[in-house]
Write an enzyme that holds these catalytic residues in place. Structure first.
Site, PDB file in Angstrom:
ATOM      1  N   TYR A  62       0.858  -1.189   0.000  1.00 54.86           N
ATOM      2  CA  TYR A  62       0.000   0.000   0.000  1.00 54.86           C
ATOM      3  C   TYR A  62       0.892   1.236   0.000  1.00 54.86           C
ATOM      4  O   TYR A  62       1.599   1.504   0.985  1.00 54.86           O
ATOM      5  CB  TYR A  62      -0.895   0.031   1.242  1.00 54.86           C
ATOM      6  CG  TYR A  62      -1.968  -1.029   1.308  1.00 54.86           C
ATOM      7  CD1 TYR A  62      -2.296  -1.810   0.216  1.00 54.86           C
ATOM      8  CD2 TYR A  62      -2.670  -1.237   2.498  1.00 54.86           C
ATOM      9  CE1 TYR A  62      -3.289  -2.777   0.298  1.00 54.86           C
ATOM     10  CE2 TYR A  62      -3.666  -2.198   2.586  1.00 54.86           C
ATOM     11  CZ  TYR A  62      -3.967  -2.968   1.480  1.00 54.86           C
ATOM     12  OH  TYR A  62      -4.959  -3.918   1.574  1.00 54.86           O
ATOM     13  N   LEU A 211     -18.593  -2.487   2.212  1.00 51.50           N
ATOM     14  CA  LEU A 211     -19.447  -1.494   1.551  1.00 51.50           C
ATOM     15  C   LEU A 211     -19.249  -1.553   0.039  1.00 51.50           C
ATOM     16  O   LEU A 211     -19.651  -0.624  -0.677  1.00 51.50           O
ATOM     17  CB  LEU A 211     -19.134  -0.075   2.048  1.00 51.50           C
ATOM     18  CG  LEU A 211     -19.326   0.177   3.542  1.00 51.50           C
ATOM     19  CD1 LEU A 211     -18.967   1.620   3.880  1.00 51.50           C
ATOM     20  CD2 LEU A 211     -20.761  -0.123   3.961  1.00 51.50           C
ATOM     21  N   ARG A 213     -16.512  -1.176  -1.539  1.00 46.17           N
ATOM     22  CA  ARG A 213     -15.640  -0.024  -1.811  1.00 46.17           C
ATOM     23  C   ARG A 213     -16.409   1.295  -1.897  1.00 46.17           C
ATOM     24  O   ARG A 213     -16.112   2.152  -2.718  1.00 46.17           O
ATOM     25  CB  ARG A 213     -14.843  -0.253  -3.094  1.00 46.17           C
ATOM     26  CG  ARG A 213     -13.906  -1.437  -2.973  1.00 46.17           C
ATOM     27  CD  ARG A 213     -13.164  -1.717  -4.255  1.00 46.17           C
ATOM     28  NE  ARG A 213     -12.294  -2.862  -4.073  1.00 46.17           N
ATOM     29  CZ  ARG A 213     -12.697  -4.134  -4.090  1.00 46.17           C
ATOM     30  NH1 ARG A 213     -13.969  -4.403  -4.295  1.00 46.17           N
ATOM     31  NH2 ARG A 213     -11.852  -5.112  -3.893  1.00 46.17           N
ATOM     32  N   GLY A 214     -17.396   1.416  -1.033  1.00 44.30           N
ATOM     33  CA  GLY A 214     -18.159   2.652  -0.960  1.00 44.30           C
ATOM     34  C   GLY A 214     -19.398   2.656  -1.832  1.00 44.30           C
ATOM     35  O   GLY A 214     -20.233   3.566  -1.730  1.00 44.30           O
ATOM     36  N   GLY A 218     -23.071   4.971  -1.460  1.00 47.95           N
ATOM     37  CA  GLY A 218     -23.326   6.013  -2.446  1.00 47.95           C
ATOM     38  C   GLY A 218     -22.090   6.761  -2.874  1.00 47.95           C
ATOM     39  O   GLY A 218     -22.161   7.736  -3.631  1.00 47.95           O
TER      40      GLY A 218
END
Length: 343
Positions: A62, A211, A213-214, A218
């Site tokens: 990362y 989620l 990735r969001g 939303g």
């Protein structure tokens, strides 16, 4: 910030025995989702520790080591409050491109040496190869990691995105703490073949992408520097179709006095309990406010009827698009083995 509301769970029969119900995924603090703010990242890690979150997940690739150094600074003087989970093995070039995996025994020990230095610690709590190296038997990779356990540099061994056959092979060499794999309302593939094996062997799960990735909250890609701009679920007609699912989830959440993110996280935690699998949901918060919202999921107690209602509104096969592009999907052992089982 909500304080100390986290119940603890074990992470597998042979893994850490007191882990917060939610863990902090730190990837977004070093790019991937666009611009990042180091001060906000450190503040988020501190807020997590203050709230009782004790699992911090990272990868040595990362930000090409940036994420580990950031976490090392954040944990200075607080190392004993955290369980650090590290993925290794992914190779990158100077342009940040992805150029393969390396699970050779010598590479395992080399990666670990640099990780310990960047994090400023003498041990890693959970160490895992990020993806299966197709050129190296998993038994060889796990054997080298087991050597590091014996030497005291690693406490527990984990896995990431591998299928049932690989899990069994790895566990036969050394007890596996947990499997890290994508799992959410719209990514439920592991339920069919993988979770039953984990339950049988006493292996926990640290699901990421809870989620999607969001997507379920939303959130939209912020620009070319946001890797979601290249993911099928966020592009073209798929994005339009998936927005309808997001709208449904927002409506359901409003009726429960919660946010869509909180319902999605609470569903993962509740579903893990229903399946009888030790599960610690990873949330990729980059700011204290995002973390605070995520922790609000722990106030939701979803009944069996709630789960059924949510799953009926967002069927497992309703999402448009795969979770990665075709190239990356082709490198996921978890997906390859799933296809073999179907045949």
């Amino acid at each position: 910030m909500t304080a100390n509301i986290l119940s603890s769970t074990r992470l597998g029969f042979r893994g850490p025995q007191s882990v917060s119900a939610i863990g902090l995924g730190a990837m977004g603090m070093s790019g991937m989702y666009g611009a990042h703010d180091e001060a906000q990242g450190i503040a988020t890690i501190h807020a997590a520790l203050d709230a009782g979150v004790n699992l911090v997940d990272t990868g040595d690739f990362y930000g090409m080591g940036h994420n580990e150094m950031l976490i090392g600074r954040a944990l200075k003087g607080r190392r004993d409050e955290a369980l650090i989970s590290v993925k290794f093995g992914a190779l990158r070039d100077p342009s940040a491109g992805w150029i393969g995996m390396d699970g050779r025994p010598a590479a395992v020990k080399n990666f670990l040496a640099y990780t310990l230095q960047r994090l400023g610690t003498d041990h890693i709590d959970i160490y895992r190869i990020a993806r299966l190296d197709p050129n190296v038997p998993i038994e060889d990779t796990i054997g080298a990691m087991a050597d590091m356990v014996k030497a005291g540099y690693v406490r527990h061994i984990g896995l990431s995105e591998v299928g049932a056959q690989t899990i069994r092979k790895a566990h036969a060499v050394h007890p596996i703490s947990d499997l890290q794999i994508e799992y959410s309302l719209v990514s439920r593939g592991p339920e069919a073949e993988i979770f039953p094996v984990l339950k049988q062997l006493g292996i926990g799960v640290t699901p990421y992408g809870v989620l999607s990735r969001g997507l379920l909250s939303g959130s939209k890609p912020t620009g070319p520097g946001d890797f979601r701009a290249h993911l099928p679920r966020f592009t073209g007609d798929n994005a339009l179709k998936n927005q309808q699912l997001v709208d449904v989830l927002h409506q359901l959440a409003a009726g429960m006095g919660a946010t869509a993110s909180q319902v999605a996280i609470a569903w993962v935690i509740a579903r893990g309990k229903a399946l009888g699998v030790d599960m610690v949901a990873l949330v990729g918060s980059r700011k204290p406010a995002q973390l605070d919202e995520a922790l609000g999921a722990l106030k939701l107690e979803l009944s069996a009827e709630d789960l059924q209602r949510i799953e009926a509104a967002l069927p497992a096969d309703a999402v448009a698009g795969t979770r990665y592009d075709a190239y990356q999907m082709g490198h996921l052992d978890s997906e390859k083995q799933a296809k073999i089982q179907v045949k």
